[in-house]
Write a protein that holds these residues in place. Structure first.
Motif, PDB file in Angstrom:
ATOM      1  N   ILE A 215       6.042  14.370  18.823  1.00  0.00           N
ATOM      2  CA  ILE A 215       5.155  15.530  18.882  1.00  0.00           C
ATOM      3  C   ILE A 215       4.699  15.829  17.460  1.00  0.00           C
ATOM      4  CG2 ILE A 215       4.943  17.971  19.462  1.00  0.00           C
ATOM      5  CD1 ILE A 215       7.126  17.562  21.556  1.00  0.00           C
ATOM      6  N   GLU A 216       3.406  15.808  17.225  1.00  0.00           N
ATOM      7  CA  GLU A 216       2.870  16.011  15.889  1.00  0.00           C
ATOM      8  C   GLU A 216       2.935  17.484  15.481  1.00  0.00           C
ATOM      9  OE1 GLU A 216      -0.689  16.659  18.590  1.00  0.00           O
ATOM     10  OE2 GLU A 216       1.157  15.455  18.552  1.00  0.00           O
ATOM     11  N   PRO A 217       2.917  17.755  14.171  1.00  0.00           N
ATOM     12  CA  PRO A 217       2.930  19.145  13.707  1.00  0.00           C
ATOM     13  C   PRO A 217       1.734  19.923  14.239  1.00  0.00           C
ATOM     14  CG  PRO A 217       3.341  17.626  11.883  1.00  0.00           C
ATOM     15  CD  PRO A 217       2.929  16.787  13.051  1.00  0.00           C
ATOM     16  N   TYR A 234       8.428  16.236  15.778  1.00  0.00           N
ATOM     17  CA  TYR A 234       9.589  16.190  16.665  1.00  0.00           C
ATOM     18  C   TYR A 234       9.686  14.812  17.326  1.00  0.00           C
ATOM     19  CZ  TYR A 234      10.483  21.239  16.495  1.00  0.00           C
ATOM     20  OH  TYR A 234      10.806  22.506  16.087  1.00  0.00           O
ATOM     21  N   CYS A 235      10.904  14.365  17.541  1.00  0.00           N
ATOM     22  CA  CYS A 235      11.159  13.096  18.230  1.00  0.00           C
ATOM     23  C   CYS A 235      12.240  13.325  19.276  1.00  0.00           C
ATOM     24  CB  CYS A 235      11.606  12.032  17.231  1.00  0.00           C
ATOM     25  SG  CYS A 235      11.977  10.426  17.977  1.00  0.00           S
ATOM     26  N   ASN A 236      11.901  13.092  20.521  1.00  0.00           N
ATOM     27  CA  ASN A 236      12.847  13.232  21.619  1.00  0.00           C
ATOM     28  C   ASN A 236      13.226  11.841  22.106  1.00  0.00           C
ATOM     29  OD1 ASN A 236      14.190  13.755  24.089  1.00  0.00           O
ATOM     30  ND2 ASN A 236      13.066  15.680  24.327  1.00  0.00           N
ATOM     31  N   ILE A 237      14.498  11.460  21.917  1.00  0.00           N
ATOM     32  CA  ILE A 237      15.008  10.134  22.306  1.00  0.00           C
ATOM     33  C   ILE A 237      15.944  10.354  23.480  1.00  0.00           C
ATOM     34  CG2 ILE A 237      16.103   8.011  21.498  1.00  0.00           C
ATOM     35  CD1 ILE A 237      15.600   9.020  18.619  1.00  0.00           C
ATOM     36  N   TYR A 238      15.475  10.138  24.681  1.00  0.00           N
ATOM     37  CA  TYR A 238      16.130  10.618  25.904  1.00  0.00           C
ATOM     38  C   TYR A 238      17.598  10.231  26.018  1.00  0.00           C
ATOM     39  CZ  TYR A 238      11.124   9.872  26.820  1.00  0.00           C
ATOM     40  OH  TYR A 238       9.769   9.778  26.707  1.00  0.00           O
ATOM     41  N   MET A 300      21.028  17.419  22.400  1.00  0.00           N
ATOM     42  CA  MET A 300      21.685  16.450  21.537  1.00  0.00           C
ATOM     43  C   MET A 300      20.800  15.266  21.167  1.00  0.00           C
ATOM     44  SD  MET A 300      25.487  16.558  23.300  1.00  0.00           S
ATOM     45  CE  MET A 300      26.262  15.494  22.084  1.00  0.00           C
ATOM     46  N   HIS A 301      19.601  15.173  21.737  1.00  0.00           N
ATOM     47  CA  HIS A 301      18.757  14.009  21.434  1.00  0.00           C
ATOM     48  C   HIS A 301      17.368  14.403  20.930  1.00  0.00           C
ATOM     49  CE1 HIS A 301      16.825  14.649  25.401  1.00  0.00           C
ATOM     50  NE2 HIS A 301      18.058  14.817  25.870  1.00  0.00           N
ATOM     51  N   LEU A 302      17.261  15.569  20.293  1.00  0.00           N
ATOM     52  CA  LEU A 302      16.000  16.032  19.719  1.00  0.00           C
ATOM     53  C   LEU A 302      16.119  16.036  18.193  1.00  0.00           C
ATOM     54  CD1 LEU A 302      13.165  17.262  20.288  1.00  0.00           C
ATOM     55  CD2 LEU A 302      14.255  19.513  20.155  1.00  0.00           C
ATOM     56  N   PHE A 303      15.131  15.411  17.513  1.00  0.00           N
ATOM     57  CA  PHE A 303      15.148  15.271  16.061  1.00  0.00           C
ATOM     58  C   PHE A 303      13.835  15.791  15.477  1.00  0.00           C
ATOM     59  CE2 PHE A 303      18.007  12.189  17.857  1.00  0.00           C
ATOM     60  CZ  PHE A 303      19.101  12.173  16.998  1.00  0.00           C
ATOM     61  N   LYS A 304      13.866  16.034  14.137  1.00  0.00           N
ATOM     62  CA  LYS A 304      12.661  16.545  13.487  1.00  0.00           C
ATOM     63  C   LYS A 304      12.543  15.984  12.065  1.00  0.00           C
ATOM     64  CE  LYS A 304      14.825  20.785  11.689  1.00  0.00           C
ATOM     65  NZ  LYS A 304      14.814  22.259  11.683  1.00  0.00           N
ATOM     66  N   TYR A 305      11.326  16.035  11.552  1.00  0.00           N
ATOM     67  CA  TYR A 305      11.042  15.640  10.172  1.00  0.00           C
ATOM     68  C   TYR A 305       9.854  16.456   9.687  1.00  0.00           C
ATOM     69  CZ  TYR A 305       9.033  13.022   6.286  1.00  0.00           C
ATOM     70  OH  TYR A 305       8.485  12.672   5.071  1.00  0.00           O
ATOM     71  N   LYS A 306       9.987  17.035   8.493  1.00  0.00           N
ATOM     72  CA  LYS A 306       8.909  17.827   7.920  1.00  0.00           C
ATOM     73  C   LYS A 306       8.136  16.976   6.920  1.00  0.00           C
ATOM     74  CE  LYS A 306       7.879  22.241   5.657  1.00  0.00           C
ATOM     75  NZ  LYS A 306       8.447  23.514   5.145  1.00  0.00           N
ATOM     76  N   PRO A 307       6.909  16.548   7.252  1.00  0.00           N
ATOM     77  CA  PRO A 307       6.134  15.698   6.340  1.00  0.00           C
ATOM     78  C   PRO A 307       5.580  16.501   5.167  1.00  0.00           C
ATOM     79  CG  PRO A 307       4.834  16.238   8.272  1.00  0.00           C
ATOM     80  CD  PRO A 307       6.195  16.827   8.508  1.00  0.00           C
ATOM     81  N   GLU A 308       5.322  15.791   4.090  1.00  0.00           N
ATOM     82  CA  GLU A 308       4.711  16.436   2.930  1.00  0.00           C
ATOM     83  C   GLU A 308       3.253  16.771   3.219  1.00  0.00           C
ATOM     84  OE1 GLU A 308       5.208  13.958  -0.464  1.00  0.00           O
ATOM     85  OE2 GLU A 308       7.404  14.086  -0.469  1.00  0.00           O
TER      86      GLU A 308
END
Length: 332
Positions: A215-217, A234-238, A300-308
């Motif tokens: 999911i994009e910002p 966001y990244c959801n890895i089922y 437990m399988h949801l991740f995130k990353y904040k891009p510059e």
């Protein structure tokens, strides 16, 4: 009857597990609660060998015999005795799969169930390699017990994996396209060969990949979704579990970061996709208050990353517990 007719169309052999909605809700005791299920589907506690592995199906809806018309999520004496007797005929080296409706081992909020019969169940599985398979909660959680947990909580079980499987029809209240953890409509395929065990998710909605989605910002900016950050990917890895690698962020052919667990300070890090659809379904009168995403437990399988600032695309790579790499990318 309608369900059995649909099974015939599928053309595959199915094995049913009794759930709480399969019990007669007006029954005053266990016998009458499960009688109708038994009439249509046969035994509610049964087992068989398939290849070199052993499969046990148990009723974990312990309907009370006190007239309260309620149940405990556990194995009653009948189910527990069946498991103990059944395993007495199974070689300890055989991999065992136990299927129940309710969760009896580590589950979605990271906790450990406490009823005494669970301890008795684990003791019956001592020395074995075990996979526990559940439904009931309607979303995915996979967890492999660590060595210290096996020692302190699993009473000598050799290996224990807990699998909570999402509802194949999506959100339970309205059969919406994602479950409460963001997992899309789909099913888990369990593959066994000799002593090997492998599982993978298959999405039945072409909008969602089989392994994960990004999911994009800013996709849901302005919707005021609870606990959702608008400036992260966001990244959801089922089916991610603690034996998978960390999802990695790549740009221009180089790794730039590991993604982090999307755990909000409120410990209610619901999936953005579910939170988005919840507002739509609620406006349509399809949702109940208990499905409010603000109250969802840890995903437990949801991740995130904040891009510059200025970054407009990323690629995410992750290796599963068998070493296979999965990738997805997104632009915005």
């Amino acid at each position: 009857e309608a369900y059995l007719e649909k099974q015939k169309v599928c053309g595959v052999t199915t094995f049913s597990v009794a759930g709480n909605h399969d019990h007669v809700q007006r029954a005053d005791n266990y016998y009458y609660s499960v009688l109708e299920f038994s009439r249509w589907f046969g035994p509610y506690n049964y087992a068989f060998n398939l290849g070199k592995q052993h499969f046990v199906f148990l009723d974990s809806v312990a309907w009370k015999d006190d007239g309260s018309r309620d149940f405990d999520e556990t194995l009653n004496e009948q189910a527990m005795t069946f498991l103990e007797n059944d395993l007495s005929y199974v070689d300890p080296s055989t991999i065992v799969h136990v299927f129940t409706h309710c969760t009896l081992t580590k589950h979605y909020n990271g906790g450990f169930p406490s009823p005494a019969s669970h301890s008795r169940m684990i003791k019956a599985l001592a020395g074995r390699t075990v996979h526990m398979w559940y439904g009931h909660i309607h979303f995915n959680v996979n967890y492999s017990y660590t060595a210290s947990e096996l020692s302190s909580r699993a009473y000598g079980v050799k290996s224990l994996d807990s699998h909570l499987v999402s509802r194949c029809g999506g959100n339970w209240a309205c059969s919406g396209e994602v479950c409460r953890d963001g997992t899309p409509r789909g099913f888990v395929e369990l593959d066994i060969k000799g002593d090997d065990v492998h599982w993978q998710f298959h999405s039945i909605d072409p909008k969602y990949p089989d392994t994960m989605y990004l999911i994009e910002p800013g996709r849901f900016a302005g919707e005021n979704l609870p606990h959702i950050e608008d400036d992260v990917v966001y990244c959801n890895i089922y089916l991610w579990d603690n034996l998978w690698g960390k999802p990695e962020v790549w740009m221009d052919g180089k790794k730039v970061a590991d993604m982090t667990k999307a755990k909000a300070s409120t410990d209610a890090n619901n999936d953005p996709m579910y939170a988005h659809f919840y507002n739509i379904w609620k406006a349509e009168g399809k949702m109940e208050q208990r499905d409010d995403p603000s109250g969802v437990n840890e995903n437990m399988h949801l991740f995130k990353y904040k891009p510059e600032a200025g970054v407009k695309s990323v690629e995410v790579k992750v290796k599963d517990r068998w070493g296979e790499e999965h990738t997805d990318s997104i632009k915005w």
